[in-house]
Write an enzyme that holds these catalytic residues in place. Structure first.
Site, PDB file in Angstrom:
ATOM      1  N   ARG A 181     -14.965 -26.938   6.488  1.00 41.96           N
ATOM      2  CA  ARG A 181     -13.750 -26.660   7.034  1.00 41.96           C
ATOM      3  C   ARG A 181     -14.065 -25.470   8.193  1.00 41.96           C
ATOM      4  O   ARG A 181     -15.076 -25.859   8.954  1.00 41.96           O
ATOM      5  CB  ARG A 181     -12.724 -26.220   6.237  1.00 41.96           C
ATOM      6  CG  ARG A 181     -11.201 -26.570   6.782  1.00 41.96           C
ATOM      7  CD  ARG A 181     -10.073 -26.425   5.611  1.00 41.96           C
ATOM      8  NE  ARG A 181      -9.694 -24.941   5.983  1.00 41.96           N
ATOM      9  CZ  ARG A 181      -8.601 -24.676   5.380  1.00 41.96           C
ATOM     10  NH1 ARG A 181      -7.555 -25.483   4.812  1.00 41.96           N
ATOM     11  NH2 ARG A 181      -8.229 -23.135   5.359  1.00 41.96           N
ATOM     12  N   LYS A 213       2.899 -19.901   3.005  1.00 40.84           N
ATOM     13  CA  LYS A 213       3.081 -20.911   3.824  1.00 40.84           C
ATOM     14  C   LYS A 213       3.540 -22.112   3.125  1.00 40.84           C
ATOM     15  O   LYS A 213       4.399 -22.856   3.828  1.00 40.84           O
ATOM     16  CB  LYS A 213       1.697 -21.420   4.467  1.00 40.84           C
ATOM     17  CG  LYS A 213       0.788 -21.944   3.276  1.00 40.84           C
ATOM     18  CD  LYS A 213      -0.536 -22.357   3.881  1.00 40.84           C
ATOM     19  CE  LYS A 213      -1.415 -22.990   2.993  1.00 40.84           C
ATOM     20  NZ  LYS A 213      -2.627 -23.622   3.613  1.00 40.84           N
TER      21      LYS A 213
END
Length: 363
Positions: free
Chosen positions: A131, A38
């Site tokens: 998260r 990414k």
């Protein structure tokens, strides 16, 4: 070839080298590596460099990136937890996805059934970083529901730490995954093949030989592209930290004061700047700004250069102490931290060049 600036030069041979080093270190502990793509937007030349280094599986957080590499001969993982609106693309373009919401997993099941495919998932568990992930106490009931679904294979448990809450991976929090895997086996008589124990922040445990032996997968990006683990920022032995170099062109160079004249208000980004009076300095302006990169993540290769600051379009540096006599049109080079690299590779205004046949010196 005439280069256009600003640009990032990618030394592909160093990516291949780093991939080999990280893979060797992890494989020696029985850990498979997902090469995370990414940060460089899944650009094909860089992925190919990773594959030459032995990586066989890649992961990206954007389904758009997985689409553009759909014909690459490697397994593909969707790293960001799936959006319900994209479940058909998740099934089409990823071999495995990370998930934490039962409703989304049910939607993946329906999509996989429509497409006449089976889809593999890793159930993410929140071990403290807050998260993504199912809470530890909710894992067994969630797994029970997943096992009822058609066309879905639960292949493992995973977690993510450090990225949001800064929680360090350790034997205690990764050990929760190990206990859950055992509990799933005892409850359902099913042995999950994978425990995905985090990202480059977990590498320090591999380096220190403290990783629980049941952890058998890591999702590694920064360690391959920048040659460092991310819990403590330590360099990885025999890895390069300069596979990506950002270059910018000088468009102005003058002797100027270091404190502006006049009443100071907010800058273009809503901040009130503060200045240290260093007298008259030789100041160069580079055609590179905050729209191109995260400027506080720039590291000049010339250690005598320092950065004064930046606007959207201009980077202002102090070249007074450099041994080089800079002039208009000269190119200044920078290494980057992860955030800066992410922004530069994503920016449409930063050109990318790949050095395919670069001879590299041994470290």
């Amino acid at each position: 070839m005439r280069k256009e600036y600003p640009c990032v030069e990618v030394k592909l041979s160093k990516i291949t080298h780093n991939a080999k080093q990280v893979l060797s270190m992890c494989n020696a502990k029985g850990i498979e590596v997902i090469g995370v793509t990414k940060v460089f937007c899944a650009e094909s030349p860089i992925i190919q460099a990773m594959l030459r280094g032995g990586i066989t599986q890649v992961g990206d957080s954007r389904i758009q990136n997985l689409k553009k590499i759909k014909d690459m001969k490697c397994r593909k993982m969707l790293l960001r937890i799936s959006m319900e609106s994209e479940v058909e693309d998740v099934v089409k373009y990823s071999d495995v996805s990370l998930n934490s919401e039962l409703d989304t997993i049910k939607a993946l099941s329906r999509a996989a059934r429509r497409l006449n495919k089976f889809h593999n998932i890793i159930l993410m568990v929140d071990v403290g970083d807050l998260r993504e992930g199912v809470l530890v106490e909710d894992v067994i009931p969630t797994v029970q529901e997943i096992f009822k679904l058609d066309n879905i294979n639960l292949v493992g448990l995973g977690t993510n730490v450090t990225c949001y809450g800064g929680v360090l991976p350790d034997r205690d929090n990764l050990g929760k995954l190990v206990k859950l895997k055992r509990e799933i086996k005892e409850t359902f008589n099913i042995e999950l093949p994978l425990i995905s124990g985090g990202n480059s922040s977990s590498l320090y445990m591999v380096m220190e030989n403290t990783m629980p032996r049941e952890i058998n997968q890591l999702r590694i990006g920064e360690a391959i592209v920048l040659g460092r683990e991310t819990s403590f920022g330590k360099s990885i032995s025999n890895c390069y930290d300069d596979a990506f170099i950002l270059k910018g062109e000088i468009v102005e160079i003058k002797n100027k004061p270091t404190v502006p004249t006049g009443k100071i208000g907010m800058d273009a980004f809503g901040q009130t700047p503060h200045f240290e009076d260093k007298g008259i300095r030789r100041r160069a302006i580079i055609a590179l700004g905050r729209q191109d990169a995260k400027v506080d993540g720039l590291i000049p290769l010339d250690k005598s250069i320092s950065i004064f600051g930046a606007s959207s379009d201009h980077l202002i540096i102090d070249v007074t102490d450099s041994k080089k006599s800079f002039k208009i049109g000269d190119i200044v080079e920078f290494k980057m931290d992860y955030g800066c690299l992410l922004a530069a590779m994503t920016s449409l205004y930063v050109n990318k060049y790949y050095e395919k046949e670069l001879a590299i010196a041994s470290i």
